[in-house]
Scaffold this motif. Structure first.
Motif: not given
Length: 232
Positions: A201-213, A218-219, A221-228
């Motif tokens: 992949c090119d660098l913009p795609t790699l940055v997008h993948l990193t941000n999505t991951l 982070n999600e 670790k949220s309280q909502h996910i921990r309850k589930i």
């Protein structure tokens, strides 16, 4: 959660209601042997001779008891919920104590075996990468195109579903034991297939993948996910 057995399974297990806890202990031994090694016709014939019943009745009883134990492990039932399931199935207090003790002692081993038997998804092992740059081409003599090539090393379990095995036990709404526990343990250690997945992949795609991951982490670790997670 409570395990609700079918009327046919209750009928198979009803034979135990008329016998002592010691007989139930013997059937617990037959059940764990069935889960580990499959049907043992010789042992069922001996048990049938002692109880003066048909070997097929013994086999049905063992399979119904295995279903009960494995369902508890599959859903990670607490001892109290498992005991409630036994009460609904018609077991006496003495029999409940025997089965709860058997369940608590074998739960860890059987749960691990179930995870091995049901494991199908690949697991991450390693990652290798390299940075590549296309400096120019005939059509674009001054273009620089940086690319990242990644080699994902995955471990994929071999399929060891013996669909034609005479020891395979299948029922609707039942756990399918398609291999012995020992086979599953062996497969988890030495029968995995290493698979390489190449991605570029090119660098913009790699940055997008990193941000999505990062957002997904982070999600998680949220309280909502921990309850589930606790609910599951």
């Amino acid at each position: 959660m409570i395990i609700f057995l079918s009327e046919l399974q209750k009928e198979h297990l009803s034979l135990l209601h008329n016998h002592s806890p010691q007989v139930l202990i013997d059937f617990c031994k037959l059940t764990i042997d069935y889960i580990n090694n499959g049907i043992n016709e010789k042992k069922y014939a001996l048990a049938a001779e002692k109880l003066e019943i048909l070997p097929s009745v013994i086999q049905n009883l063992v399979q119904a008891l295995a279903h009960l134990i494995l369902e508890g492990c599959k859903h990670n039932l607490s001892e109290q919920n498992f005991k409630s399931s036994l009460a609904i199935a018609g077991f006496s207090d003495d029999h409940q104590q025997v089965l709860v003790k058997f369940y608590s002692r074998k739960k860890g081993e059987l749960s691990a075996a179930l995870n091995l038997l049901q494991q199908k998804d690949p697991t991450y092992q390693d990652l290798a990468w390299r940075f590549e740059v296309q400096m120019a081409s005939k059509s674009c003599p001054e273009t620089i195109k940086p690319m990242v090539t990644m080699d994902y090393v995955l471990s994929v379990p071999k399929s060891y579903d013996h669909s034609n095995d005479k020891h395979t036990h299948r029922q609707s709404d039942d756990i399918c034991i398609s291999s012995s526990v020992e086979d599953a343990k062996a497969a988890s250690h030495c029968q995995n297939v290493v698979k390489h997945v190449i991605m570029q992949c090119d660098l913009p795609t790699l940055v997008h993948l990193t941000n999505t991951l990062n957002e997904a982490v982070n999600e998680s670790k949220s309280q909502h996910i921990r309850k589930i997670q606790r609910a599951l």
